[in-house]
Design a protein around this motif. Structure first.
Motif, PDB file in Angstrom:
ATOM      1  N   PRO A 189     -44.365  15.230  11.644  1.00 22.01           N
ATOM      2  CA  PRO A 189     -43.329  14.894  10.612  1.00 22.01           C
ATOM      3  C   PRO A 189     -42.316  13.918  10.957  1.00 22.01           C
ATOM      4  N   VAL A 190     -41.870  13.043  10.208  1.00 25.95           N
ATOM      5  CA  VAL A 190     -40.820  11.907  10.559  1.00 25.95           C
ATOM      6  C   VAL A 190     -39.868  12.026   9.415  1.00 25.95           C
ATOM      7  N   PRO A 191     -38.703  11.557  10.007  1.00 25.64           N
ATOM      8  CA  PRO A 191     -37.518  11.536   8.371  1.00 25.64           C
ATOM      9  C   PRO A 191     -37.909  10.388   7.831  1.00 25.64           C
ATOM     10  N   LEU A 192     -37.818  10.359   6.620  1.00 22.82           N
ATOM     11  CA  LEU A 192     -38.066   9.278   5.648  1.00 22.82           C
ATOM     12  C   LEU A 192     -37.024   8.349   5.572  1.00 22.82           C
ATOM     13  N   LEU A 193     -36.072   8.861   5.757  1.00 23.96           N
ATOM     14  CA  LEU A 193     -34.745   7.862   5.538  1.00 23.96           C
ATOM     15  C   LEU A 193     -33.970   7.959   6.933  1.00 23.96           C
ATOM     16  N   ASP A 194     -33.265   6.735   7.193  1.00 23.45           N
ATOM     17  CA  ASP A 194     -32.476   6.753   8.377  1.00 23.45           C
ATOM     18  C   ASP A 194     -31.152   6.476   7.889  1.00 23.45           C
ATOM     19  N   THR A 195     -30.640   7.451   7.419  1.00 24.27           N
ATOM     20  CA  THR A 195     -29.278   7.557   6.761  1.00 24.27           C
ATOM     21  C   THR A 195     -28.583   9.084   6.646  1.00 24.27           C
ATOM     22  N   ASP A 196     -27.333   9.071   6.383  1.00 27.90           N
ATOM     23  CA  ASP A 196     -26.770  10.520   6.178  1.00 27.90           C
ATOM     24  C   ASP A 196     -26.867  10.990   4.702  1.00 27.90           C
ATOM     25  N   LEU A 197     -27.480  10.156   3.970  1.00 25.23           N
ATOM     26  CA  LEU A 197     -27.705  10.309   2.411  1.00 25.23           C
ATOM     27  C   LEU A 197     -28.447  11.846   2.322  1.00 25.23           C
ATOM     28  N   GLU A 198     -27.798  12.753   1.553  1.00 26.06           N
ATOM     29  CA  GLU A 198     -28.275  13.850   1.174  1.00 26.06           C
ATOM     30  C   GLU A 198     -29.514  13.868   0.424  1.00 26.06           C
ATOM     31  N   ALA A 199     -30.633  14.195   0.472  1.00 26.86           N
ATOM     32  CA  ALA A 199     -31.983  13.881  -0.261  1.00 26.86           C
ATOM     33  C   ALA A 199     -32.728  14.987  -0.664  1.00 26.86           C
ATOM     34  N   THR A 200     -33.264  14.998  -1.859  1.00 25.98           N
ATOM     35  CA  THR A 200     -34.048  16.230  -2.110  1.00 25.98           C
ATOM     36  C   THR A 200     -35.034  15.707  -3.376  1.00 25.98           C
ATOM     37  N   SER A 201     -35.912  16.761  -3.645  1.00 25.69           N
ATOM     38  CA  SER A 201     -37.019  16.470  -5.014  1.00 25.69           C
ATOM     39  C   SER A 201     -37.632  15.331  -4.832  1.00 25.69           C
ATOM     40  N   PRO A 202     -38.474  15.052  -3.830  1.00 27.60           N
ATOM     41  CA  PRO A 202     -39.310  13.724  -3.651  1.00 27.60           C
ATOM     42  C   PRO A 202     -40.335  13.837  -4.635  1.00 27.60           C
ATOM     43  N   SER A 203     -40.698  12.480  -5.117  1.00 26.48           N
ATOM     44  CA  SER A 203     -41.957  12.422  -5.977  1.00 26.48           C
ATOM     45  C   SER A 203     -42.603  10.869  -5.809  1.00 26.48           C
TER      46      SER A 203
ATOM     47  N   GLY B 292     -48.563   5.257  -4.842  1.00 27.17           N
ATOM     48  CA  GLY B 292     -48.259   5.648  -3.399  1.00 27.17           C
ATOM     49  C   GLY B 292     -47.450   4.776  -2.416  1.00 27.17           C
ATOM     50  N   THR B 293     -46.740   3.746  -3.024  1.00 28.83           N
ATOM     51  CA  THR B 293     -46.123   2.956  -2.241  1.00 28.83           C
ATOM     52  C   THR B 293     -44.482   3.227  -1.949  1.00 28.83           C
ATOM     53  N   GLN B 294     -44.186   4.021  -3.069  1.00 27.37           N
ATOM     54  CA  GLN B 294     -42.707   4.351  -3.142  1.00 27.37           C
ATOM     55  C   GLN B 294     -42.752   5.958  -3.295  1.00 27.37           C
ATOM     56  N   ILE B 295     -41.264   6.228  -2.809  1.00 29.05           N
ATOM     57  CA  ILE B 295     -40.905   7.835  -3.311  1.00 29.05           C
ATOM     58  C   ILE B 295     -39.527   7.849  -3.715  1.00 29.05           C
ATOM     59  N   MET B 296     -39.521   8.473  -4.934  1.00 34.00           N
ATOM     60  CA  MET B 296     -38.248   8.715  -5.712  1.00 34.00           C
ATOM     61  C   MET B 296     -37.881   9.878  -5.387  1.00 34.00           C
ATOM     62  N   PHE B 297     -36.288   9.981  -5.304  1.00 33.57           N
ATOM     63  CA  PHE B 297     -35.657  11.221  -4.827  1.00 33.57           C
ATOM     64  C   PHE B 297     -34.377  11.326  -5.384  1.00 33.57           C
ATOM     65  N   SER B 298     -33.821  12.571  -5.427  1.00 32.90           N
ATOM     66  CA  SER B 298     -32.596  12.776  -6.050  1.00 32.90           C
ATOM     67  C   SER B 298     -31.555  12.786  -4.422  1.00 32.90           C
ATOM     68  N   GLY B 299     -30.390  11.988  -4.694  1.00 32.69           N
ATOM     69  CA  GLY B 299     -29.648  11.876  -3.304  1.00 32.69           C
ATOM     70  C   GLY B 299     -28.175  12.004  -3.817  1.00 32.69           C
TER      71      GLY B 299
END
Length: 104
Positions: free
Chosen positions: A61-75, A80-87
């Motif tokens: 597994p690898v981190p999806l984001l290179d930021t300190d943004l808190e992120a959850t609920s991926p969809s 299949g080209t993008q992932i939406m999430f709550s942040g």
């Protein structure tokens, strides 16, 4: 694992050491089944982060984001080209974000 319960492959593990720190471990399959995006955190007070892993177990597994943004609920987007999430940024409220789905 296959339908008979054999050939088990661990794709990812959760770093929290106790059940009360896990909360919801949100997992989302890509539309084509080739990858899984999931939210995790390193401890009870840590920020949740998104990771992505190939579903065949060929890469870690690898981190999806290179930021300190808190992120959850991926969809995943239907194609299949993008992932939406709550942040949430460290100084703000929660919002809805989109990021490219980059596989390892």
């Amino acid at each position: 694992m296959d339908a008979g319960g054999g050939h088990v492959t661990t794709l990812a593990t959760y770093p929290a050491r106790t059940m009360d720190c896990i909360g919801q471990w949100e997992v989302s399959w890509s539309p084509d089944g080739s990858a899984v995006a999931y939210a995790t955190r390193d401890g009870c007070s840590a920020r949740s982060q998104l990771h992505i892993v190939r579903s065949d177990g060929t890469s870690p597994p690898v981190p999806l984001l290179d930021t300190d943004l808190e992120a959850t609920s991926p969809s995943w987007s239907p194609d299949g080209t993008q992932i939406m999430f709550s942040g949430r940024e460290s100084t703000g409220g929660w919002g809805v974000y989109v990021t490219p789905a980059v596989l390892p």
